[in-house]
Design a protein around this motif. Structure first.
Motif, PDB file in Angstrom:
ATOM      1  N   LYS A 118       0.858  -1.179   0.000  1.00 39.09           N
ATOM      2  CA  LYS A 118       0.000   0.000   0.000  1.00 39.09           C
ATOM      3  C   LYS A 118       0.898   1.234   0.000  1.00 39.09           C
ATOM      4  O   LYS A 118       1.864   1.316   0.762  1.00 39.09           O
ATOM      5  N   GLY A 119       0.634   2.167  -0.915  1.00 36.43           N
ATOM      6  CA  GLY A 119       1.423   3.383  -1.020  1.00 36.43           C
ATOM      7  C   GLY A 119       2.503   3.334  -2.087  1.00 36.43           C
ATOM      8  O   GLY A 119       3.088   4.360  -2.417  1.00 36.43           O
ATOM      9  N   ASP A 120       2.788   2.148  -2.648  1.00 36.03           N
ATOM     10  CA  ASP A 120       3.803   2.029  -3.694  1.00 36.03           C
ATOM     11  C   ASP A 120       3.321   2.645  -5.003  1.00 36.03           C
ATOM     12  O   ASP A 120       2.133   2.593  -5.333  1.00 36.03           O
ATOM     13  N   SER A 121       4.259   3.201  -5.758  1.00 39.16           N
ATOM     14  CA  SER A 121       3.961   3.696  -7.105  1.00 39.16           C
ATOM     15  C   SER A 121       4.167   2.562  -8.097  1.00 39.16           C
ATOM     16  O   SER A 121       5.112   1.782  -7.971  1.00 39.16           O
ATOM     17  N   VAL A 122       3.264   2.467  -9.072  1.00 39.71           N
ATOM     18  CA  VAL A 122       3.359   1.421 -10.078  1.00 39.71           C
ATOM     19  C   VAL A 122       3.231   2.025 -11.472  1.00 39.71           C
ATOM     20  O   VAL A 122       2.662   3.100 -11.649  1.00 39.71           O
ATOM     21  N   LYS A 123       3.808   1.330 -12.438  1.00 43.01           N
ATOM     22  CA  LYS A 123       3.649   1.672 -13.854  1.00 43.01           C
ATOM     23  C   LYS A 123       2.730   0.625 -14.466  1.00 43.01           C
ATOM     24  O   LYS A 123       2.432  -0.389 -13.837  1.00 43.01           O
ATOM     25  N   ALA A 124       2.326   0.843 -15.699  1.00 42.30           N
ATOM     26  CA  ALA A 124       1.403  -0.072 -16.361  1.00 42.30           C
ATOM     27  C   ALA A 124       1.955  -1.490 -16.455  1.00 42.30           C
ATOM     28  O   ALA A 124       1.212  -2.463 -16.362  1.00 42.30           O
ATOM     29  N   ASP A 125       3.271  -1.624 -16.599  1.00 42.77           N
ATOM     30  CA  ASP A 125       3.864  -2.955 -16.756  1.00 42.77           C
ATOM     31  C   ASP A 125       4.422  -3.529 -15.451  1.00 42.77           C
ATOM     32  O   ASP A 125       5.062  -4.582 -15.459  1.00 42.77           O
TER      33      ASP A 125
END
Length: 171
Positions: A118-125
């Motif tokens: 929770k709180g992590d940044s993610v990209k589409a891949d």
């Protein structure tokens, strides 16, 4: 032969009905479902009528199916309450759904760190989890860029097709 999802659907329908016993036979496969007063029990017996090697392999498959629907019945009872408690009705949040029925895993191994928190940044891949279905481990990608706001399922939990796994606040 019936697919596991079809068997689960039959179990749900029998559990919701007043039927005490149910038997189904098709293509050499026999399924018996029986409810007792203290709770539902499920018995499945595979009886292939073809070659001998198939008969030897079928009992192992029948044992797996016999245990798996019991887990499904338990999860069906827990899932609606847990999902309604955790659901957030915010149009700006993107739901990452399960693309299949299977078991949710937050990491690649029990001792490995979780793919995302929770709180992590993610990209589409970005890989966010694994869903195991029929002994295959399928990596699930975020499909959107943003921040993980909520993880809606527990590690090792059985998930349904289309069930939301994560809520993501898109960038």
């Amino acid at each position: 032969m019936l697919k596991i999802q079809e068997i689960r659907e039959i179990i749900k329908l029998i559990d919701q009905s007043s039927i005490d016993k149910f038997t189904f036979e098709s293509d050499g496969t026999k399924i018996k479902l029986e409810k007792k007063n203290e709770g539902a029990t499920h018995q499945m017996v595979a009886q292939p009528q073809s070659e001998q090697p198939v008969q030897q392999a079928a009992p192992a498959a029948a044992e797996v199916k016999k245990e798996e629907p019991k887990q499904e019945v338990e999860k069906v009872e827990e899932s609606p309450a847990a999902e309604s408690k955790k659901s957030v009705d915010d149009a700006s949040l993107h739901k990452i759904p399960s693309p299949m029925v299977g078991t949710f895993y937050k990491s690649s191994a029990p001792d490995a760190p979780a793919y995302v928190q929770k709180g992590d940044s993610v990209k589409a891949d970005t890989i966010v989890c694994i869903v195991e279905a029929m002994k295959l481990f399928n990596e699930i990608e975020a499909e959107v860029s943003g921040e993980i706001v909520e993880i809606l399922v527990e590690d090792g939990q059985l998930v349904e097709y289309g069930q939301p796994l994560f809520l993501v606040k898109q960038n």
